[in-house]
Design a protein around this motif. Structure first.
Motif, PDB file in Angstrom:
ATOM      1  N   UNK A   2       0.818  -1.211   0.000  1.00  0.00           N
ATOM      2  CA  UNK A   2       0.000   0.000   0.000  1.00  0.00           C
ATOM      3  C   UNK A   2       0.848   1.257   0.000  1.00  0.00           C
ATOM      4  N   UNK A   3       1.943   1.232   0.769  1.00  0.00           N
ATOM      5  CA  UNK A   3       2.842   2.385   0.792  1.00  0.00           C
ATOM      6  C   UNK A   3       3.508   2.582  -0.571  1.00  0.00           C
ATOM      7  N   UNK A   4       3.771   1.467  -1.271  1.00  0.00           N
ATOM      8  CA  UNK A   4       4.370   1.577  -2.615  1.00  0.00           C
ATOM      9  C   UNK A   4       3.406   2.257  -3.588  1.00  0.00           C
ATOM     10  N   UNK A   5       2.136   1.923  -3.502  1.00  0.00           N
ATOM     11  CA  UNK A   5       1.138   2.577  -4.360  1.00  0.00           C
ATOM     12  C   UNK A   5       1.069   4.071  -4.067  1.00  0.00           C
ATOM     13  N   UNK A  59      10.458   9.492  -8.113  1.00  0.00           N
ATOM     14  CA  UNK A  59      11.209   8.257  -8.354  1.00  0.00           C
ATOM     15  C   UNK A  59      11.969   7.827  -7.110  1.00  0.00           C
ATOM     16  N   UNK A  60      12.459   8.797  -6.323  1.00  0.00           N
ATOM     17  CA  UNK A  60      13.159   8.453  -5.077  1.00  0.00           C
ATOM     18  C   UNK A  60      12.201   7.837  -4.069  1.00  0.00           C
ATOM     19  N   UNK A 104      10.076   2.996  -1.368  1.00  0.00           N
ATOM     20  CA  UNK A 104       8.949   2.097  -1.098  1.00  0.00           C
ATOM     21  C   UNK A 104       9.244   0.681  -1.587  1.00  0.00           C
ATOM     22  N   UNK A 105       9.939   0.582  -2.724  1.00  0.00           N
ATOM     23  CA  UNK A 105      10.331  -0.748  -3.213  1.00  0.00           C
ATOM     24  C   UNK A 105      11.258  -1.444  -2.220  1.00  0.00           C
ATOM     25  N   UNK A 113      16.342  10.016  -1.319  1.00  0.00           N
ATOM     26  CA  UNK A 113      15.131  10.810  -1.146  1.00  0.00           C
ATOM     27  C   UNK A 113      15.425  12.104  -0.401  1.00  0.00           C
ATOM     28  N   UNK A 114      16.297  12.032   0.613  1.00  0.00           N
ATOM     29  CA  UNK A 114      16.652  13.251   1.345  1.00  0.00           C
ATOM     30  C   UNK A 114      17.374  14.238   0.441  1.00  0.00           C
TER      31      UNK A 114
END
Length: 439
Positions: free
Chosen positions: A76-79, A119-120, A125-126, A276-277
């Motif tokens: 769910x977090x990946x979505x 994308x990050x 999430x992946x 991501x940071x």
């Protein structure tokens, strides 16, 4: 506890070899084998094997189900990580007294992410998904080892119950035989007293063994979510006692263990957090498009805007620093995990080797010697050359030897259970594999 196990360890063998004077000397019983069901277990039902216990645990364990639910949470977090920011519709009104003095502005604003934030987020999430799957693999590996240890503990407790029953039966026969010999004036009444005390002690040992077996069976059944003690009989797993994989070979495959795979996934996850940071340091822009209508002049104008935050104070420097330190921590944790796993493998391999030496020594020297001494004591007692105390001493020695043998077998089984925590070991062929589906 150990002395109690020593006393119980060879009761079955003693009952077979020494039916005392009330039975013929040439009468023999079926040989004792580890894995025979205790009499308190329904032997008519199909026994529960170790493989079945592991399968039931992996299919019904609440722990494994909880770990699997974490995978669904990560999905769910990946979505959510892949969705884009929502546009914003706004209305600005200037002048509220009358329609002729009012100006309305309709705007549609759309945030635009820059720096590769989306994308990050997706990559992070992946990695969270992969980490959740790694937790499932680690949990399954831990459960496999834990249920194996619990099964062997329950199996040992089952054997102690069987041995305690045979010991009590033997003690009763000894008491009856001693009573008849005292009545015939062949031995002192003190011998009968000793046999009566031995019978009372055997009865207490049986009561304790039954209680221990019930606790062990309840702990075993808890692995597949049952609150009732397992009632089926347990059987000894087939293990090739001559097959001990080399420690160097086991350690060489440690990198492919579920624990080390999960540690590497944690590092990859924290590295994705660093990316991501870094992406969050790049300011996002907001594009605005709208229409402004002046009711006094009845003129409409198109409104276009672009908002860009100025990174003067907040450049996400704190989050980036924390993300970099989390990577360092994940790498350190991976080193700790590798050291702990290496030590655990070495300990388990050492215990297996020591148990193997004990088993071989007992098979070649100790058990035959103890049995020979016991047979001599039995023959001497029947001929009136030895007293009952001599038979008890020989019996105690034989019991201790059998108990030590059972303890060594249990230690050997448990050592393989510990190896299974990290590496799938083929205990029948002496090989090893990191593929859990290869079995």
């Amino acid at each position: 506890m150990q002395s109690r196990h020593f006393v119980l360890g060879a009761a079955v063998l003693f009952a077979q070899l020494f039916p005392f004077s009330i039975q013929a000397a040439d009468q023999q019983s079926a040989p004792f084998t580890i894995g025979e069901p205790a009499r308190s277990v329904d032997i008519n039902s199909a026994p529960l094997t170790l493989e079945q216990a592991i399968s039931m645990t992996l299919s019904a364990s609440p722990q494994l189900r909880s770990a699997a639910q974490s995978v669904a949470i990560a999905e769910g977090a990946r979505v959510q990580a892949g969705v884009r920011p929502n546009p914003e519709l706004s209305l600005l009104r200037e002048g509220m007294s009358s329609r002729t003095n009012r100006t309305d502005t309709y705007q549609l604003s759309q945030p635009i992410e820059l720096g590769g934030k989306r994308s990050a987020r997706i990559k992070l999430a992946d990695q969270d998904q992969a980490l959740a799957r790694g937790d499932v693999n680690v949990t399954a590996s831990e459960l496999r080892a834990d249920v194996t240890a619990a099964y062997l503990e329950a199996l040992t407790a089952q054997e102690h119950v069987a041995l305690a029953r045979e010991s009590l039966s033997l003690a009763g026969k000894a008491t009856n035989a001693a009573g008849r010999r005292v009545a015939a004036g062949k031995i002192s009444p003190l011998e009968q007293t000793r046999s009566s005390v031995a019978e009372a002690g055997a009865r207490l040992e049986l009561s304790q063994a039954v209680a221990d077996a019930a606790l062990a069976r309840r702990r075993l059944s808890a692995f597949w979510g049952s609150i009732q003690a397992e009632e089926r009989s347990l059987v000894t797993p087939e293990i090739n006692l001559a097959a001990i994989p080399a420690l160097r070979d086991l350690q060489s495959r440690l990198d492919a263990s579920p624990q080390m795979q999960r540690a590497r996934m944690q590092i990859a996850r924290e590295e994705a957090g660093v990316n991501l940071a870094k992406a969050d340091r790049v300011p996002d822009v907001t594009l605005t498009l709208g229409k402004k209508k002046d009711f006094q002049t009845t003129v409409s104008q198109t409104v276009v805007g672009l908002a860009i935050p100025l990174p003067l104070f907040n450049r996400n420097q704190g989050n980036l620093f924390s993300a970099l330190r989390r990577v360092d921590k994940a790498k350190t944790d991976a080193e700790i995990e590798y050291l702990n796993a290496t030590q655990a493998l070495a300990d388990a391999h050492q215990r297996a080797s020591v148990a193997q030496e004990q088993i071989e020594s007992m098979r070649k020297d100790i058990l035959p010697g103890a049995q020979s001494a016991f047979d001599a004591a039995v023959t001497g007692f029947e001929l009136g050359k030895f007293g009952f105390i001599d038979v008890l001493d020989a019996q105690r020695t034989l019991f201790q030897s059998r108990a030590q043998y059972l303890s060594a077998l249990s230690a050997r089984y448990r050592s393989f259970a510990e190896l299974e925590r990290y590496i799938a070991v083929d205990i029948n062929a002496g090989n090893y594999s990191t593929d859990r589906n290869a079995k």
